[in-house]
Design a protein around this motif. Structure first.
Motif, PDB file in Angstrom:
ATOM      1  N   HIS A   1     -53.512  21.092  89.724  1.00  0.00           N
ATOM      2  CA  HIS A   1     -52.353  21.967  89.919  1.00  0.00           C
ATOM      3  C   HIS A   1     -51.136  21.124  90.302  1.00  0.00           C
ATOM      4  N   ILE A   2     -49.979  21.569  89.857  1.00  0.00           N
ATOM      5  CA  ILE A   2     -48.711  20.980  90.286  1.00  0.00           C
ATOM      6  C   ILE A   2     -47.773  22.119  90.672  1.00  0.00           C
ATOM      7  N   LYS A   3     -47.152  21.970  91.809  1.00  0.00           N
ATOM      8  CA  LYS A   3     -46.137  22.935  92.240  1.00  0.00           C
ATOM      9  C   LYS A   3     -44.848  22.165  92.510  1.00  0.00           C
ATOM     10  N   SER A   4     -43.761  22.608  91.889  1.00  0.00           N
ATOM     11  CA  SER A   4     -42.499  21.892  92.015  1.00  0.00           C
ATOM     12  C   SER A   4     -41.357  22.857  92.341  1.00  0.00           C
ATOM     13  N   LYS A   5     -40.411  22.364  93.138  1.00  0.00           N
ATOM     14  CA  LYS A   5     -39.246  23.155  93.478  1.00  0.00           C
ATOM     15  C   LYS A   5     -38.005  22.265  93.425  1.00  0.00           C
ATOM     16  N   ILE A   6     -37.071  22.614  92.545  1.00  0.00           N
ATOM     17  CA  ILE A   6     -35.811  21.879  92.433  1.00  0.00           C
ATOM     18  C   ILE A   6     -34.771  22.578  93.306  1.00  0.00           C
ATOM     19  N   ILE A   7     -34.247  21.858  94.297  1.00  0.00           N
ATOM     20  CA  ILE A   7     -33.321  22.452  95.275  1.00  0.00           C
ATOM     21  C   ILE A   7     -31.925  21.855  95.088  1.00  0.00           C
ATOM     22  N   PRO A   8     -30.970  22.644  94.582  1.00  0.00           N
ATOM     23  CA  PRO A   8     -29.595  22.142  94.470  1.00  0.00           C
ATOM     24  C   PRO A   8     -28.835  22.333  95.779  1.00  0.00           C
ATOM     25  N   THR A   9     -27.925  21.419  96.072  1.00  0.00           N
ATOM     26  CA  THR A   9     -27.084  21.510  97.259  1.00  0.00           C
ATOM     27  C   THR A   9     -25.642  21.209  96.866  1.00  0.00           C
ATOM     28  N   VAL A  10     -24.723  22.044  97.341  1.00  0.00           N
ATOM     29  CA  VAL A  10     -23.298  21.851  97.062  1.00  0.00           C
ATOM     30  C   VAL A  10     -22.547  21.752  98.380  1.00  0.00           C
ATOM     31  N   LYS A  11     -21.837  20.654  98.557  1.00  0.00           N
ATOM     32  CA  LYS A  11     -20.986  20.458  99.743  1.00  0.00           C
ATOM     33  C   LYS A  11     -19.613  20.039  99.258  1.00  0.00           C
ATOM     34  N   GLY A  12     -18.681  20.991  99.273  1.00  0.00           N
ATOM     35  CA  GLY A  12     -17.354  20.724  98.721  1.00  0.00           C
ATOM     36  C   GLY A  12     -17.457  20.506  97.229  1.00  0.00           C
ATOM     37  N   ASP A  13     -17.042  19.328  96.755  1.00  0.00           N
ATOM     38  CA  ASP A  13     -17.134  18.993  95.337  1.00  0.00           C
ATOM     39  C   ASP A  13     -18.383  18.176  95.018  1.00  0.00           C
ATOM     40  N   ASP A  14     -19.195  17.925  96.047  1.00  0.00           N
ATOM     41  CA  ASP A  14     -20.379  17.087  95.851  1.00  0.00           C
ATOM     42  C   ASP A  14     -21.618  17.946  95.572  1.00  0.00           C
ATOM     43  N   ILE A  15     -22.313  17.563  94.516  1.00  0.00           N
ATOM     44  CA  ILE A  15     -23.542  18.254  94.118  1.00  0.00           C
ATOM     45  C   ILE A  15     -24.697  17.267  94.210  1.00  0.00           C
ATOM     46  N   SER A  16     -25.826  17.728  94.699  1.00  0.00           N
ATOM     47  CA  SER A  16     -27.025  16.900  94.743  1.00  0.00           C
ATOM     48  C   SER A  16     -28.255  17.764  94.517  1.00  0.00           C
ATOM     49  N   PHE A  17     -29.361  17.099  94.191  1.00  0.00           N
ATOM     50  CA  PHE A  17     -30.626  17.798  93.980  1.00  0.00           C
ATOM     51  C   PHE A  17     -31.728  17.093  94.764  1.00  0.00           C
ATOM     52  N   HIS A  18     -32.649  17.898  95.241  1.00  0.00           N
ATOM     53  CA  HIS A  18     -33.875  17.367  95.823  1.00  0.00           C
ATOM     54  C   HIS A  18     -35.050  18.103  95.188  1.00  0.00           C
ATOM     55  N   VAL A  19     -36.055  17.340  94.768  1.00  0.00           N
ATOM     56  CA  VAL A  19     -37.219  17.920  94.104  1.00  0.00           C
ATOM     57  C   VAL A  19     -38.440  17.759  95.005  1.00  0.00           C
TER      58      VAL A  19
END
Length: 399
Positions: free
Chosen positions: A280-298
């Motif tokens: 089994h694999i469980k994955s969650k892509i979490i986007p974060t926005v701070k002002g004009d900065d975008i990032s992702f954590h998986v």
């Protein structure tokens, strides 16, 4: 029962017959050429076409593409059933014509086949990477998307070489179109196969403007193998590159869609092979926005079985030993993810893993501002990930 009662019961039945429609427009399947595969290649006229053109059998067209139709059963016309005819002894027959309009090519088949083509049972469409580099995929598939005869559930794949190669087999009992669709069913055994992309799903993806992947097929002398994926730009709908099998494993970790697969690493002491089977694999892509900065954590979690150990003598499965294996397998998974992200962000500069969808869902206003240049934006966004691998079973072992 009196005569009047019998007439009263018979009359409604006779009247119903007047309103019962028959199969007046039906055609017997024996009178049709049922094609189950369609291949699209860069134009290369067959010897037959060259010969008939010299005899005046040409019509106004540009040689842009060559279409291959795979017809079953093979003996669908009297000439083909004769011994010694092209494809004799095979379960299928490939026929090709060249032109600049797929529907016109299909209608041209009516000039050389006594039984018209019918696409109700089309199983797979194979597009060569060469023709997909030259023409937009939505152009190449426009006819099949409009044609009511073709089921939108048929599979779409890309051939590393000519589509004709992927529709040719050295096994006379095998029908390549069925073989290719059958390979998709092995997705529960490996994380190197893409979830099947149907014609309907592909149409929606092309309309969205997002970059996407299609399963890649490689062929050699009538044998075939799924290997990697073709990358298509969402802006141009053209082939721009490919992912290899390791990249596909990295993609499966990010998307969390894998139903099986193997992770292999080697011991630090003597380099012996040790293997983990994904359950089994469980994955969650979490986007974060701070002002004009975008990032992702998986965030990725997997559980599976410790299935192979080449150490001699075999190390015992102590808790400390298993913890070390989990870290080693997790490190291999991280390398696969890192390789995929590098290719998407720095080599091809496209998002083919669905990061944009997660951003669109969580931050629709931000997405609206940047969606027109998402692939370029995506290539500059920092992405972090955390992978946890858990061994839940060590299998049977002999003492």
């Amino acid at each position: 029962m009196s005569r009047k009662v019998r007439l009263a019961l018979l009359l409604p039945g006779l009247m119903l017959l007047l309103f019962t429609s028959g199969c007046w427009s039906s055609k017997e399947i024996e009178d049709l050429s049922v094609y189950v595969g369609l291949g699209l290649d860069v134009a290369k006229e067959t010897e037959f076409e060259k010969s008939v053109n010299e005899q005046g059998g040409h019509y106004p067209k540009r040689n842009n593409i060559t279409a291959t139709v795979q017809i079953v059963p093979k003996g669908s016309s009297k000439e083909e059933s004769q011994q010694g005819s092209p494809g004799a002894g095979k379960s299928y027959f490939n026929e090709q014509l060249t032109g600049d309009s797929v529907i016109q090519i299909f209608r041209q088949f009516s000039l050389r086949r006594d039984r018209p083509l019918i696409g109700h049972h089309l199983k797979v469409i194979v597009v060569s990477s060469e023709v997909a580099r030259k023409f937009r995929l939505d152009q190449l598939l426009d006819f099949v998307l409009r044609d009511n005869d073709i089921r939108p559930s048929c599979l779409v794949v890309v051939s590393d070489r000519r589509a004709l190669d992927a529709l040719t087999s050295n096994d006379p009992s095998e029908i390549p179109s069925f073989y290719l669709t059958g390979l998709v069913d092995n997705v529960y055994r490996t994380n190197k196969i893409l979830p099947p992309v149907s014609l309907a799903k592909l149409d929606a993806t092309m309309q969205s403007g997002s970059s996407y992947l299609l399963q890649n097929v490689i062929s050699y002398e009538g044998e075939h193998k799924f290997s990697g994926a073709a990358i298509f730009s969402g802006k141009t709908n053209r082939w721009i590159g490919s992912l290899n099998q390791t990249d596909m494993e990295g993609l499966s970790w990010i998307q969390g869609k894998a139903k099986g697969g193997v992770v292999k690493t080697y011991t630090h002491k003597d380099g012996s092979t040790i293997t983990y089977e994904i359950k089994h694999i469980k994955s969650k892509i979490i986007p974060t926005v701070k002002g004009d900065d975008i990032s992702f954590h998986v965030q990725i979690e997997s559980d599976g079985w410790f299935m192979e150990n080449w150490t001699a003598p075999e190390a015992k499965g102590s808790e400390h030993y298993v913890d070390g294996l989990e870290k080693d397998f997790g490190h291999m998974a991280e390398q696969q993810v890192e390789q995929l992200l590098h290719k998407m962000q720095h080599v091809y500069k496209v998002d083919a893993a669905g990061f944009g969808d997660k951003l669109r869902i969580k931050y629709p206003r931000v997405w609206k501002k940047i969606k027109s240049n998402w692939d370029e934006t995506f290539s500059e966004i920092p992405i972090t990930y955390d992978i946890k691998v858990k061994i839940t079973n060590q299998g049977s072992s002999t003492e």
